[in-house]
Design an enzyme around this catalytic site. Structure first.
Site, PDB file in Angstrom:
ATOM      1  N   CYS A  61      -5.029   0.691  -6.538  1.00  0.00           N
ATOM      2  CA  CYS A  61      -3.669   0.708  -6.004  1.00  0.00           C
ATOM      3  C   CYS A  61      -2.666   1.065  -7.114  1.00  0.00           C
ATOM      4  O   CYS A  61      -2.710   2.167  -7.642  1.00  0.00           O
ATOM      5  CB  CYS A  61      -3.364  -0.642  -5.353  1.00  0.00           C
TER       6      CYS A  61
ATOM      7  N   ASP B 287      -4.923   5.574   5.020  1.00  0.00           N
ATOM      8  CA  ASP B 287      -3.957   4.939   4.120  1.00  0.00           C
ATOM      9  C   ASP B 287      -2.549   5.361   4.540  1.00  0.00           C
ATOM     10  O   ASP B 287      -2.203   6.541   4.514  1.00  0.00           O
ATOM     11  CB  ASP B 287      -4.238   5.390   2.677  1.00  0.00           C
TER      12      ASP B 287
ATOM     13  N   HIS C 222      -5.885   1.675   2.995  1.00  0.00           N
ATOM     14  CA  HIS C 222      -5.650   1.337   1.609  1.00  0.00           C
ATOM     15  C   HIS C 222      -6.471   0.092   1.250  1.00  0.00           C
ATOM     16  O   HIS C 222      -6.873  -0.672   2.119  1.00  0.00           O
ATOM     17  CB  HIS C 222      -4.162   1.064   1.400  1.00  0.00           C
TER      18      HIS C 222
END
Length: 290
Positions: free
Chosen positions: A170, A227, A259
């Site tokens: 991330c 995502d 995600h």
């Protein structure tokens, strides 16, 4: 132990993002905030038995002692080193366990606390606060020099200077791309769903898409087609840009993943994709001499 994987869409509505634009108000979606983890307690539990591990302090160029978690196989080494970069939630148990998983594969792993000057994400009550009061205030330049300090510490403490890699998740995925353009000694990088585009700020003057021609290390990027913060078009544009300038990259898009599909403590976790990504990461490191 593994749990059944589940697909969990982000609670933040998706916004259409173009190749070179990033809506400022959608900063949160860039991190695909599926949940606010409480403790980051990893479902996969990796024992430290037989490993050398502990909390360490590494002095950065500005004199600040950067706290980090360190683990490696027992013995003198030298071991190939992997820098492990956290999500916005910081150095919690999931990241520590990821380091132990790498050590079980023969690596020295170091996960630094890159937010410590700005604050502790665990002490903040909401994702919006983490982003506004901590993450947005962390300068990329500071992060790069902190990672350089970690790489230097590794060499003096059982790491192999010729076999350095980085991986991140991330927020840490974006940092992974940046470090691949920063450190000419880096041998390999693996970015898990790291944001590729953005508008410049004082803290983040450039993004991975701006640094394509400067990449020193080959990059494996692992992304989810669902995502909501990183459009597939951004990933495909990055693939084309890296090819155009002759830089080596492999970008994998998992069709059913959103995600944070590797984060086994979050509802976004997808076991099948996480396992495949992990195998690809290890193969990428070894293919590139790490």
């Amino acid at each position: 132990m593994l749990v059944n994987d589940s697909d969990f869409d982000s609670l933040v509505p998706g916004l259409p993002l173009s190749r070179r634009t990033f809506v400022g108000a959608s900063l949160a979606t860039g991190f695909a905030l599926a949940v606010r983890p409480a403790q980051g307690q990893s479902v996969i539990q990796t024992s430290a038995a037989g490993l050398a591990a502990g909390d360490i302090s590494i002095k950065a160029p500005d004199g600040v002692p950067v706290r980090a978690y360190w683990v490696q196989p027992s013995g003198k080494g030298p071991f190939p080193t992997v820098l492990v970069i956290s999500e916005i939630f910081g150095l919690h148990e999931y990241i520590r366990d990821t380091c132990r998983r790498l050590a079980r594969q023969g690596y020295q792993a170091i996960a630094p606390n890159l937010f410590q000057r700005q604050g502790d994400p665990a002490s903040v009550g909401s994702v919006a606060e983490i982003l506004s009061t901590i993450v947005s205030r962390v300068p990329d330049g500071q992060v790069m020099t902190d990672l350089d300090a970690c790489a230097s510490w590794a060499v003096a403490n059982g790491g192999d200077s010729a076999r350095l890699a980085i991986t991140g998740f991330c927020w840490g995925g974006r940092i992974t791309w940046l470090y691949a353009a920063h450190n000419p000694k880096l041998r390999a990088a693996v970015a898990w769903y790291g944001r590729l585009t953005g508008v410049p700020t004082d803290a983040t003057p450039k993004h991975p898409s701006d640094l394509v021609s400067q990449m020193h290390a080959p990059v494996l990027g692992l992304y989810g087609a669902k995502d909501q913060g990183i459009p597939v078009s951004d990933v495909e544009d990055m693939r084309q840009d890296m090819t155009r300038v002759g830089k080596r990259a492999e970008l994998v898009i998992y069709p059913e993943a959103g995600h944070a599909f590797h984060a086994d403590y979050r509802p976004s976790y997808r076991a099948e994709d996480a396992i495949d990504g992990w195998a690809r990461m290890l193969a990428w490191f070894r293919e590139n001499g790490v």
